[in-house]
Design a protein around this motif. Structure first.
Motif, PDB file in Angstrom:
ATOM      1  N   ALA A   1       0.827  -1.203   0.000  1.00 48.03           N
ATOM      2  CA  ALA A   1       0.000   0.000   0.000  1.00 48.03           C
ATOM      3  C   ALA A   1       0.861   1.252   0.000  1.00 48.03           C
ATOM      4  CB  ALA A   1      -0.929  -0.001   1.211  1.00 48.03           C
ATOM      5  N   VAL A   2       1.870   1.278   0.882  1.00 53.30           N
ATOM      6  CA  VAL A   2       2.715   2.472   0.971  1.00 53.30           C
ATOM      7  C   VAL A   2       3.491   2.666  -0.332  1.00 53.30           C
ATOM      8  CG1 VAL A   2       4.577   3.588   2.248  1.00 53.30           C
ATOM      9  CG2 VAL A   2       2.857   2.233   3.470  1.00 53.30           C
TER      10      VAL A   2
ATOM     11  N   ILE B   1       1.553   6.198   4.956  1.00 54.12           N
ATOM     12  CA  ILE B   1       1.053   7.037   3.863  1.00 54.12           C
ATOM     13  C   ILE B   1       1.005   8.507   4.286  1.00 54.12           C
ATOM     14  CG2 ILE B   1      -1.006   7.572   2.508  1.00 54.12           C
ATOM     15  CD1 ILE B   1      -1.456   4.533   2.278  1.00 54.12           C
ATOM     16  N   ARG B   2       0.541   8.738   5.518  1.00 52.24           N
ATOM     17  CA  ARG B   2       0.471  10.124   5.995  1.00 52.24           C
ATOM     18  C   ARG B   2       1.867  10.731   6.129  1.00 52.24           C
ATOM     19  NH1 ARG B   2      -4.092  13.205   6.675  1.00 52.24           N
ATOM     20  NH2 ARG B   2      -3.280  13.949   8.664  1.00 52.24           N
ATOM     21  N   ALA B   3       2.860   9.873   6.372  1.00 46.68           N
ATOM     22  CA  ALA B   3       4.234  10.381   6.462  1.00 46.68           C
ATOM     23  C   ALA B   3       4.705  10.842   5.086  1.00 46.68           C
ATOM     24  CB  ALA B   3       5.162   9.300   7.007  1.00 46.68           C
ATOM     25  N   LEU B   4       4.221  10.156   4.048  1.00 47.19           N
ATOM     26  CA  LEU B   4       4.582  10.543   2.687  1.00 47.19           C
ATOM     27  C   LEU B   4       3.841  11.793   2.256  1.00 47.19           C
ATOM     28  CD1 LEU B   4       4.347   7.130   0.778  1.00 47.19           C
ATOM     29  CD2 LEU B   4       6.434   8.449   1.205  1.00 47.19           C
TER      30      LEU B   4
ATOM     31  N   VAL C   1      -5.806  11.365   1.800  1.00 48.13           N
ATOM     32  CA  VAL C   1      -7.174  11.058   2.240  1.00 48.13           C
ATOM     33  C   VAL C   1      -7.292   9.545   2.369  1.00 48.13           C
ATOM     34  CG1 VAL C   1      -9.614  11.158   1.619  1.00 48.13           C
ATOM     35  CG2 VAL C   1      -8.107  13.113   1.144  1.00 48.13           C
ATOM     36  N   VAL C   2      -7.353   9.078   3.603  1.00 39.82           N
ATOM     37  CA  VAL C   2      -7.416   7.636   3.835  1.00 39.82           C
ATOM     38  C   VAL C   2      -8.708   7.289   4.558  1.00 39.82           C
ATOM     39  CG1 VAL C   2      -6.269   5.624   4.836  1.00 39.82           C
ATOM     40  CG2 VAL C   2      -4.901   7.560   3.997  1.00 39.82           C
TER      41      VAL C   2
END
Lengths: 121, 963
Positions: free
Chosen positions: A37-38, A68-71, A76-77
């Motif tokens: 996912a990432v 993902i939020r780090a990227l 929007v998850v």
């Protein structure tokens, strides 16, 4: 059309979600694990992600959400959760999940939730 | 006001109706501001009210309606866009108008009404004096304070989590000052899920609303707290009459219950959605009857439905106890604990029944609220047709009817009243000539009797004319002269319900074009009712509508038909009999049974609902010397004027059923009206008696059917007479037996027999199996709902049984030869390897996949379809291994399912390989689908250790598990 990445380890749920979103959203990728996912998020940069909260494997959905939020701080998850996973849901809200949806859900509610999260509804 | 009382009444009726529409439309408009039709209708209403009020010189009403009309005009032209403030002001206008109307109705002085503040407010909105302020960064003590009230959907999953999320998002916009319920209590909220947040913020209203948006949020009310609102935001308090400011919000159909009301223990519940009396008018005149209405709380009917559903579940759960008690008695005798158990259960029954009754009462409104609407109609009729005169008589107006039902009955009633006026009542001259009073009489009467409510529409007009009906039926092609020849009066009357049938000699404004008696009947049946006709030529006609007290919970007779449970609502049942073959007579191709002095046509329900069964008059049985012992129950039901016997396989007793409407796939199945879930989780379908019989009447043999039913027993009658076989002498009295009243104990005979026959090792093993089965089934039902929100897909379990592996293998192989099948196999590891498999035909596999994906177009059994079959296997297997885990106290997990195509491959897997006398537990799972046929079977092969191994495993814990 908004571009969506689907993350779930169960083929059936992925297909359900795909079916629900077809026509209104573009499915740009599917991932079975958090790692995938990432990686896919980084390469595809989708508009939103549906994330199974309890992914099997090393990385749970929560871990993938943080990854993902780090990227992307604006990612929007939407967490796909179940009854009994309240602690995880709370954690994912704290970590910046845009929305969550509880199984079982209707196709409509999934679409609506995505639209609201994307600010398009 | 020196108005003629009739004129005044007309005015009040008209405006009252408009105001009702006004409120409803406004709420629709709020949701669909893009709908041009809504704004147009609203404009028209405001305009009409203004005009009418002018006519009776109600100045305050004229002024408010005028202001509203201007605002609607601006909205319609696009000059203004709708804001929540506008909706608020317009709803407030509606309340004020109604308050004025009520004062006017009661001949009270109108001096106390000052419409100016409201008009100014509307004008301000009209000129655009209230643009919203923009968001600003940073929150300080000077930031405006806003209160948000948020109502979550009643079926919102995990409301506590939703509240947590809303809280977090709002906290990001400002400084939270107050949260209700407090955050710690989020997880313990009970429906209705209402949240209140007060925060200081520079965020704009639209930002706040965006933060509060969610699919699970039903309504958001936002209010800037007085005095500290952003400059441009409107504060209603100073401009409104004091009471209006307080009450307005409650009255304007807000879905939120005012905390003030909710805290009042004296509150009465009122579900009358049209009740808009909670206005300042009421507050200002505390002694009037309107003031007492303040004691009432408007509750959306949905909430009452929620409670009613829960009560239904409570009753279901309690019948479970009754069944348990019966089992308890069977096992341990009827002393001591049992009587205690039973007493408690009975007490619970009594309380639930009372609770049910009380909750149902809440939904009831007097039928008079509908009746009185017809006064206007009759008056209009009299003035439009001076050659006729009709008087309306109302009685039994206090009879209470479920609100939903009565609303659905309004149209049919209207139709019947119009018909009575138009076609029933003769002209004055004709009446006088016939020796009747000049004015005709139309009487609406309602009463309750037993579990039914009756509504009668009666006129003393010309009555139905059998000759005219006959001629007309032939002309319209509804029936042939031949068919009609044998029909008596009451049979003929039924003809008017045929689609397109009309005897109207002229088309009038009142009754229109004679369409729709069939629609009338359909509407009545839709609320679970039926309609009967009584008529006498020259004397008048009476329609009687019979509806059950409530549709939600119905007492019904459970029956077994072809091994399936079907229920017949008690409202249709006259009596039950048992008949043997000798009692069944064939008259003109219609089977009948003799009941006392007459013959009653019978319907084989199994055949009618597509479950063709073993014929009762099977040749083998007929030849048997035991033939008279083969007795089948017949349930005699009333269908219009006809008695019909429904032939079923077994009667299982009466039970209160909570009827749920059938899912989409069932809707078109004639003869079924709903489904009920019994205490044990079995699904019982409810027969729709009207449609069942109606459908068979629609067939070619209808006339014969009717003729057979209306013929007296034993008497030759016309051409059909010779077909009537002589009645067996002793048949009638002996063939009847008493109606079953006690619910039959629910047992699982297959499992019980297994232990008797030594198929089980010990009672402990049986207990274990029962626990695994019960737990597994419940898990499966829950899990199924959990995976998909698909209402079309239901699962039910048929009897489980133990079988030798050899027998199992032979049976299955036979089946596979006939129907190419697939299987999905998974195993678990306990004391030994156990296997589980879902077996289904290829065709059904595809159907199952279509159901699961809700995609009827899924083309083939491809990878996608297979994923659904796997998922279902996974789900069932996990459900049963979970139950095993619970029973044994050790963790049992199934492996990932393997898809086996063809299904024969199953016999190469795990314990299914055994072709000896090893026992297999067979669990037959059925998935609901439109054909109501079993889609799949599920099998558990516990392996050599049997289920006894579970108990051993429990005590030995994990250490003893192999591998």
């Amino acid at each position: 059309m908004k571009r969506i990445l689907i993350v779930d380890d169960a083929a059936f749920i992925r297909m359900m979600i795909k079916d629900a979103l077809q026509g209104e959203f573009e499915i740009v990728g599917e991932a079975k694990t958090g790692e995938e996912a990432v990686t896919l998020y980084q390469s595809l940069r989708p508009d939103a992600v549906t994330m199974d909260i309890a992914l099997a494997g090393e990385m749970t959905g929560i871990d993938a959400l943080s990854g993902i939020r780090a990227l992307d701080r604006k990612a929007v998850v939407i967490m796909v959760s179940s009854m009994g996973e309240e602690a995880y849901i709370k954690r994912s809200i704290d970590l910046g999940a845009a929305e969550f949806i509880v199984k079982p859900f209707s196709k409509d509610s999934l679409r609506e939730t995505l639209k609201v999260a994307l600010g398009a509804g | 006001m020196d108005l003629e009382s009739a004129e005044k009444e007309a005015f009040v009726n008209e405006v009252s109706e408009r105001l009702q529409q006004f409120g409803d439309l406004l709420l629709d408009y709020e949701r669909h501001p893009e709908n041009a039709d809504l704004i147009h209708q609203l404009f028209r209403i405001a305009h009409t009210i203004k005009g009418n009020a002018g006519f009776v010189s109600l100045t305050p009403m004229v002024r408010i309606a005028h202001a509203a009309e201007n605002l609607f005009a601006a909205l319609r032209s696009g000059e203004r866009t709708l804001t929540p403030e506008m909706i608020g002001a317009l709803l407030e206008s509606g309340d004020e108008l109604r308050a004025i109307l009520e004062a006017f109705t009661a001949d009270e002085s109108l001096d106390r009404f000052n419409p100016e503040p409201l008009i100014q407010k509307i004008d301000a909105l009209l000129t655009g004096a209230a643009p919203a302020g923009g968001a600003q960064a940073g929150v300080d003590d000077n930031a405006p304070r806003v209160r948000l009230q948020i109502l979550l959907r009643s079926n919102c999953p995990l409301p506590g989590m939703r509240a947590y999320m809303l809280h977090k998002k709002l906290c990001e916009l400002g400084a939270m000052e107050r949260v209700s319920p407090p955050q710690e209590a989020f997880d313990h909220m009970a429906a209705p899920f209402e949240l209140e947040f007060v925060l200081r913020t520079h965020a704009s209203e639209s930002d706040l609303r965006r933060a509060a948006r969610s699919h699970e949020v039903q309504a958001v009310e936002l209010e800037w707290v007085a005095g500290e609102a952003p400059v441009a935001t409107f504060d209603p308090a100073p401009l409104m009459p004091a009471h209006a400011a307080q009450e307005g919000r409650v009255a304007v159909a807000s879905p939120l219950v005012s905390p003030r009301d909710a805290a009042d223990p004296e509150l009465l519940f009122s579900v009358e959605e049209s009740d808009t009396r909670l206005t300042d008018a009421a507050a200002r005149s505390p002694d009037s009857s309107a003031a007492r209405q303040l004691e009432a709380l408007r509750v959306p009917i949905r909430r009452v439905d929620d409670i009613l559903n829960l009560v239904g579940e409570l009753i279901s759960a309690n019948s479970n106890y009754m069944a348990l008690a019966a089992e308890f008695k069977a096992r341990y005798g009827s002393k001591g604990l049992y009587s205690n158990f039973r007493e408690n259960s009975e007490e619970l029954s009594r309380i639930s029944a009372e609770l049910q009754e009380k909750v149902m009462k809440v939904r009831m409104i007097p039928v008079g609220t509908i009746f009185s609407r017809f006064r206007r109609l009759v008056r209009d009729f009299n003035s439009a047709y001076p050659e006729k005169e009709a008087l309306l008589e109302l009685s039994g107006e206090e009879t209470e009817v479920d609100k939903r039902q009565i609303e659905n009955l309004y149209d049919p009633l209207l139709h019947l009243v119009r018909n009575a006026l138009d076609h029933g009542i003769e002209s004055k001259a004709a009446r006088v000539a016939a020796g009747k009073p000049e004015a005709g009489r139309v009487r609406l009467h309602s009463f309750q009797s037993g579990n039914d409510i009756f509504i009668e529409i009666e006129d003393d007009g010309r009555g139905l004319d059998p000759e005219k009906l006959r001629a007309h039926a032939i002309r319209q092609g509804v029936a042939t002269a031949e068919e009609l020849a044998g029909m008596g009066g009451e049979d003929l009357y039924q003809l008017i319900f045929a689609p397109g049938f009309s005897t109207a000699e002229r088309v009038t404004d009142i009754s229109g074009r004679g369409v729709g008696m069939d629609v009338v009947r359909r509407n009545v049946e839709a609320v679970g009712g039926r309609i009967d006709i009584f008529s006498e030529t020259g004397r008048g006609t009476k329609f009687r509508i019979t509806i059950p007290l409530s549709m939600a919970i119905v007492t019904a007779l459970k029956t077994l038909i072809e091994g399936r449970l079907y229920a017949i609502p008690i409202s249709f049942i006259l009596e039950t009999l048992r008949v043997d073959n000798a009692n069944v007579l064939n008259i003109d191709g219609v089977e009948t049974v003799r009941l006392r002095e007459s013959h009653i046509p019978i319907l084989r329900v199994a055949r009618e609902i597509g479950l063709e069964g073993v014929p009762l008059m099977q040749a083998a049985v007929q030849r048997s010397r035991f033939r008279n012992l083969v007795r089948k129950p017949v349930v005699i039901v009333q269908y219009a004027d006809l008695r019909v016997g429904l032939l079923v396989d077994e009667l299982l007793g009466y039970e209160d059923l909570v009827i749920k409407s059938l899912s989409r796939n069932y809707e078109d199945v004639d003869g079924l009206s709903g489904a009920a879930i019994l205490g044990r989780g079995e699904i019982c379908l409810v027969l729709d008696v009207n449609r069942l019989i109606g459908a068979s009447l629609g067939k070619a043999d209808a006339t014969a059917f009717r003729a057979a039913g209306s013929r007296p027993a034993g008497r030759s009658n016309g051409a059909a007479g010779h077909a009537l076989a002589p009645s067996p002498a002793a048949a009638a009295p002996e063939s009847r037996s008493a109606v079953l009243t006690a619910p039959a104990p629910v047992a699982s005979p297959a499992v019980a027999r297994a232990i008797e026959q030594g198929a089980l090792r010990s009672p402990d093993e049986l207990e274990l199996i029962k626990r695994v089965l019960a737990g597994g089934r419940q898990n499966a039902v829950r899990a199924l709902r959990h995976v998909t929100a698909n209402e079309q897909l239901g699962v039910r379990f048929l009897a489980s049984r133990l079988q030798s592996a050899r027998k199992f293998r032979d049976t299955l192989l036979e089946r596979f030869r006939a129907d190419p099948s697939v299987a999905c196999y998974t195993e678990y590891n306990l004391m030994a390897v156990g296997g589980q498999a879902l077996v289904l035909t290829r065709e059904n596999a595809l159907r199952l996949a279509r159901l699961m994906f809700e995609d009827p177009a899924l083309p083939t059994l491809d990878a996608k379809a297979i994923s659904a079959v796997r998922e279902m296997t996974n789900l069932l297997a996990a459900s049963f291994t979970n139950a095993m885990s619970a029973a044994a106290g050790v963790r049992v997990l199934p492996t990932t399912p393997a898809f086996l195509d063809p299904a024969e491959l199953l016999f190469e897997r795990g314990p299914f390989q055994a072709a000896d006398d090893a026992r297999l537990l067979l669990v037959e799972a059925e998935f609901a689908d439109d054909s109501d046929q079993s889609l799949a079977s599920f099998y558990i092969a516990p392996g050599p250790g049997g289920f006894a191994g579970l108990a051993d495993a429990g005590s030995a814990r994990r250490s003893e598990r192999p591998g």
